[in-house]
Scaffold this motif. Sequence first.
Motif, PDB file in Angstrom:
ATOM      1  N   LYS A 273      15.074 -21.973 113.554  1.00 14.42           N
ATOM      2  CA  LYS A 273      15.651 -21.172 114.611  1.00 14.42           C
ATOM      3  C   LYS A 273      15.646 -19.919 114.632  1.00 14.42           C
ATOM      4  O   LYS A 273      16.381 -19.078 115.127  1.00 14.42           O
ATOM      5  CB  LYS A 273      17.148 -21.770 115.062  1.00 14.42           C
ATOM      6  N   ARG A 274      14.206 -19.166 114.065  1.00 10.15           N
ATOM      7  CA  ARG A 274      14.431 -17.891 113.867  1.00 10.15           C
ATOM      8  C   ARG A 274      14.271 -17.240 115.084  1.00 10.15           C
ATOM      9  O   ARG A 274      14.861 -16.141 115.366  1.00 10.15           O
ATOM     10  CB  ARG A 274      13.070 -17.441 112.964  1.00 10.15           C
TER      11      ARG A 274
ATOM     12  N   LYS B 139      14.199 -15.082 129.006  1.00 11.78           N
ATOM     13  CA  LYS B 139      13.592 -13.681 128.751  1.00 11.78           C
ATOM     14  C   LYS B 139      13.509 -12.990 129.966  1.00 11.78           C
ATOM     15  O   LYS B 139      13.335 -11.653 129.961  1.00 11.78           O
ATOM     16  CB  LYS B 139      12.000 -13.877 128.295  1.00 11.78           C
TER      17      LYS B 139
ATOM     18  N   ASP C  27      26.794 -14.644 123.087  1.00 15.36           N
ATOM     19  CA  ASP C  27      26.748 -14.096 121.971  1.00 15.36           C
ATOM     20  C   ASP C  27      27.912 -13.106 121.871  1.00 15.36           C
ATOM     21  O   ASP C  27      28.449 -13.032 120.808  1.00 15.36           O
ATOM     22  CB  ASP C  27      25.528 -13.189 121.999  1.00 15.36           C
TER      23      ASP C  27
ATOM     24  N   PHE D 297      12.770 -18.222 131.551  1.00 17.65           N
ATOM     25  CA  PHE D 297      14.074 -17.759 132.006  1.00 17.65           C
ATOM     26  C   PHE D 297      14.995 -17.112 131.428  1.00 17.65           C
ATOM     27  O   PHE D 297      15.514 -15.931 131.787  1.00 17.65           O
ATOM     28  CB  PHE D 297      14.628 -18.974 132.678  1.00 17.65           C
TER      29      PHE D 297
ATOM     30  N   GLN E 175      22.359 -15.288 127.878  1.00 17.11           N
ATOM     31  CA  GLN E 175      22.430 -15.393 126.434  1.00 17.11           C
ATOM     32  C   GLN E 175      23.611 -14.250 125.865  1.00 17.11           C
ATOM     33  O   GLN E 175      24.287 -14.829 124.976  1.00 17.11           O
ATOM     34  CB  GLN E 175      21.012 -14.721 125.767  1.00 17.11           C
ATOM     35  N   ALA E 176      23.759 -13.141 126.352  1.00 17.67           N
ATOM     36  CA  ALA E 176      24.738 -12.199 125.828  1.00 17.67           C
ATOM     37  C   ALA E 176      26.070 -12.737 125.886  1.00 17.67           C
ATOM     38  O   ALA E 176      27.080 -12.469 125.331  1.00 17.67           O
ATOM     39  CB  ALA E 176      24.471 -10.870 126.509  1.00 17.67           C
TER      40      ALA E 176
ATOM     41  N   LEU F 235      18.662 -13.099 129.771  1.00 12.92           N
ATOM     42  CA  LEU F 235      19.357 -12.263 128.679  1.00 12.92           C
ATOM     43  C   LEU F 235      20.809 -11.935 128.987  1.00 12.92           C
ATOM     44  O   LEU F 235      21.450 -12.171 127.843  1.00 12.92           O
ATOM     45  CB  LEU F 235      18.508 -10.737 128.601  1.00 12.92           C
TER      46      LEU F 235
END
Lengths: 301, 267
Positions: free
Chosen positions: A232-233, A154, A166, A152, A162-163, A159
């Motif tokens: 958490k890379r 991705k 961020d 989800f 996530q942004a 995205l």
Amino acid sequence: MLYVLAGTLEQGLLFALMVLGVYLTFRVLDYADLTVDGSFTMGGAIAAVIIFSGGNPWLATLAAICGGLLAGTITGLLHTVFKITPLLSGILTMTGLYSVNLRILGRANVPLLRADTVITRFNSWLPTDSIYGASLLGLIIVVLAVVALYLFLKTEVGLVLQATGDNEQMIRAQGVNTNHMKLLGLALSNGMVACSGALVAQNQQFADAGMGIGMIVAGLASVIIGEAIFGKRTLLQHIIAVVCGSVVYRAVLALVLRLGLAPTDFKLLTALIVVVALASPQVKGWLGKGKNNRKGETLDA
Amino acid sequence: MLELTDICKAFEKNTVNEKVALDQVSLSLNSGEFVTLVGSNGAGKSTLLNAIAGVYLPDCGRIMLDGREITHLSEHQRATWIGRVFQNPLTGTAPQMTVEENLVMAWKRGQRRRLRKAIRSQERSFFSEQLATLGLGLEDRLTTKVGLLSGGQRQALTLLMATLRKPQLLLLDEHIASLDPRTADIVMDLTCRIVNEQQLTAIMVTHNLEQALDAGTRTVMMHEGRIVLDIQGPERKRMNVMDLMNLFEKNSGANLNSDRVLLAARA
Ligand SMILES: Nc1ncnc2c1ncn2[C@@H]1O[C@H](COP(=O)(O)OP(=O)(O)OP(=O)(O)O)[C@@H](O)[C@H]1O
Ligand SMILES: [Mg+2]
């Protein structure tokens, strides 16, 4: 000893969905959502009441998830429509949910002894009786949740979610209604938390109004422990790390219990774990050891 | 293309600190016009760009874009047609996400975002093609987190993101001001090239008067919330920085009181 191991694994996996929910708000969405204590109990209460009155346990769990989705949506609406701060919006929902949960339960405690739960059903499918039945069910659900969450996040929608956490300003300039994204993230998160509550209630064979107290800090402790140990890379690594963090956290609790700590002291211990994790960058700075010490790193860093 | 009519904006209204940032500003841009916007500190340039982009709604006035009234639309709705690059290179990109993820989010600006895998091989090759045109080697760093890039690289990426899907209007607010001189030149060249190639309508805020006359097709000057100078065509071609400053003083009755402008003029 085997029982302790099985118990730890079981706890870690059943609580892992709650930890994933906390990860989604605190880490991905950068939203300090305190709804969790209330939505966890709500999930347990809804599932317990339906099962207690003879309902299908799978549908009961599904109903619990819906309750969580609703709880998260309410927190989101408080923030996006009425501009209440993230912290307060979660606290308000959590507080209100305490009364709602008592109403759902109808009493202080709903027992599920010898009730037909998803765990007894799953166990009946297994060829032999096993102390790992609940763990296996938990594992299957968690693996599904991890894969679903990763895929989800991705997607095109994932995205921008996530942004939103961020760099909100950036993603608004790219035409995204960040309020919608926050609502979506909060709903999904609390849906997972409520599912976890439903599973835990069925596993411990009761639900009560206090089962969610301190859940948010336990979730954070698991997230922090997982990140510290497993890294958490990449996104996938991060998600798997917090799930493993959930298991490690329960193992730590089991260990200190064996060492003679009273279960009632768990919450203090959990709070201390989070404090140590959050304070360590500062302390390192004071000791002059942290070369690239990020000053002022907090929960939302 | 863009039609601003009597735009007003005051901050902290009805307090002792009330500050009129825009005082009945009217401005009309034709398609393909590239306006450079200059003015003293606090003149209202950023406020004007933010009002056009919908960061805040104007107190009065009307904004039309390509025949559409957008006065009351929110920021994210206007983003369908408006591309933006900000002064701070950190503002325009998501640092924890990769270069290609940032690009795909920009590529979907104004499109429906679906529940399907965002980046597939065709997007990837399209993005690396586009990144190659920047000439910064970013085409080999599709999966690098943007937070690891330099300020100049991030600003070039933001510029590409703002124009990947052709915007009807491009807004640049001192987008090279915080870059070192060499990087600033690179990003400025890129800007002019992209605006020319795509025939974009654009407004660029700058403190460098030489740049204001060199780049673009029209220069607008603001002072205390008003437009005090608007030149284009042959008149603008003949002008040098000194003429521009004199004209500004004549029209506004003030010195161009900006340290950065003076520095730029001397440089
Ligand atoms: N959010 C805000 N709250 C209060 N006042 C503001 C706000 N934003 C801008 N102002 C005020 O409005 C006026 C115009 O500011 P603006 O940022 O548009 O100027 P500018 O022309 O972009 O200046 P600069 O060249 O320094 O960037 C200034 O007096 C500023 O102090
Ligand atoms: Mg400005």
